[in-house]
Design an enzyme around this catalytic site. Sequence first.
Site, short mmCIF file in Angstrom:
data_model
loop_
_atom_site.label_atom_id
_atom_site.label_comp_id
_atom_site.label_asym_id
_atom_site.label_seq_id
_atom_site.Cartn_x
_atom_site.Cartn_y
_atom_site.Cartn_z
N ASN A 229 -7.79 -2.53 14.49
CA ASN A 229 -9.18 -2.79 14.09
C ASN A 229 -9.28 -4.03 13.19
O ASN A 229 -10.33 -4.27 12.60
CB ASN A 229 -9.79 -1.56 13.40
N ASP B 227 0.82 -1.22 0.00
CA ASP B 227 0.00 0.00 0.00
C ASP B 227 0.86 1.27 0.00
O ASP B 227 2.06 1.22 0.24
CB ASP B 227 -0.98 0.00 1.19
C1 F6R Z 1 1.35 -1.45 6.27
C2 F6R Z 1 -0.03 -1.92 6.33
C3 F6R Z 1 -0.80 -1.92 7.61
C4 F6R Z 1 0.05 -2.23 8.86
C5 F6R Z 1 -0.82 -2.19 10.11
C6 F6R Z 1 -0.01 -2.40 11.37
O1 F6R Z 1 1.88 -1.63 4.97
O2 F6R Z 1 -0.56 -2.29 5.34
O3 F6R Z 1 -1.83 -2.86 7.51
O4 F6R Z 1 0.64 -3.49 8.72
O5 F6R Z 1 -1.48 -0.95 10.20
O6 F6R Z 1 0.89 -1.35 11.51
P1 F6R Z 1 2.02 -1.38 12.64
O7 F6R Z 1 2.94 -2.47 12.31
O8 F6R Z 1 2.67 -0.03 12.53
O9 F6R Z 1 1.32 -1.59 13.96
#
Ligand code: F6R
Length: 235
Positions: free
Chosen positions: A128, A62
């Site tokens: 979430n 993303d």
């Molecule tokens: C990042 C992504 C998100 C993160 C998720 C967790 O490329 O697609 O889904 O993996 O928001 O983020 P962290 O690891 O910062 O808690």
Amino acid sequence: MNIQIFANKEEASQQAFILIKEALDQNKLNFGMMTGESPKLFYQMLRESDLDFTQANSINLDEFYGLGEEDEHSYHYYMEKHLFKFKQFNQTFIPNGKNYNLIDEIDRYEQILADYPRDIQMLGIGVNGHIGFNEPGESFNSTTHLTRLAETTIGTYQNYFKGLERPPEYAYSMGIKSIMDADQIILLAFGAHKAKAVRDMIEGPVTRKVPASILQNHPNTVILLDREASRLLNS
Ligand code: F6R
């Protein structure tokens, strides 16, 4: 689902590193990459290793809409900083947050996903239950699309967005179907704040309310947790 619980995130990240090393040894070359806090140690282990990615391709999940590669909040910038500056890949792909022509960008990325079928897709999970930026309610059939970030997501990314005049409201993201198309999925989740999402993903019903719950239906998913993230699991 193959669920592995480790004493800490160092050990869990080490296991992710081993899985990638084994994949490279087996000549697997297409890696779906992610960003955020969860893979930071894993990327550190990759960049400090002697693993050779020069034949491999990296395909990111993303990118924030409106942010270009020069912006330190973009995932382009993140990937350069944590991995690509240190490890040469054959090709690296990330959605272009600066392409405001949605149809064009979505078609471009879908073509990349078709041309480089992922051997492994790395994932984190949002508090979430989001995967990529597929927020609660997203269709399980979704492919690459522009997604509106959930309020919870904007809240948890507050620190990350610091310094931006206006935090992004949208992102380009692989869809849930795009994620499920990967041969193997490796999901990292660390910390007590992830425990509820982890429980819902693993032990809850498969529901659009928890996008990650669809991974129960994937034939080859490895979930790597530290102890805190696993603390609400029953078994
Ligand atoms: C990042 C992504 C998100 C993160 C998720 C967790 O490329 O697609 O889904 O993996 O928001 O983020 P962290 O690891 O910062 O808690």
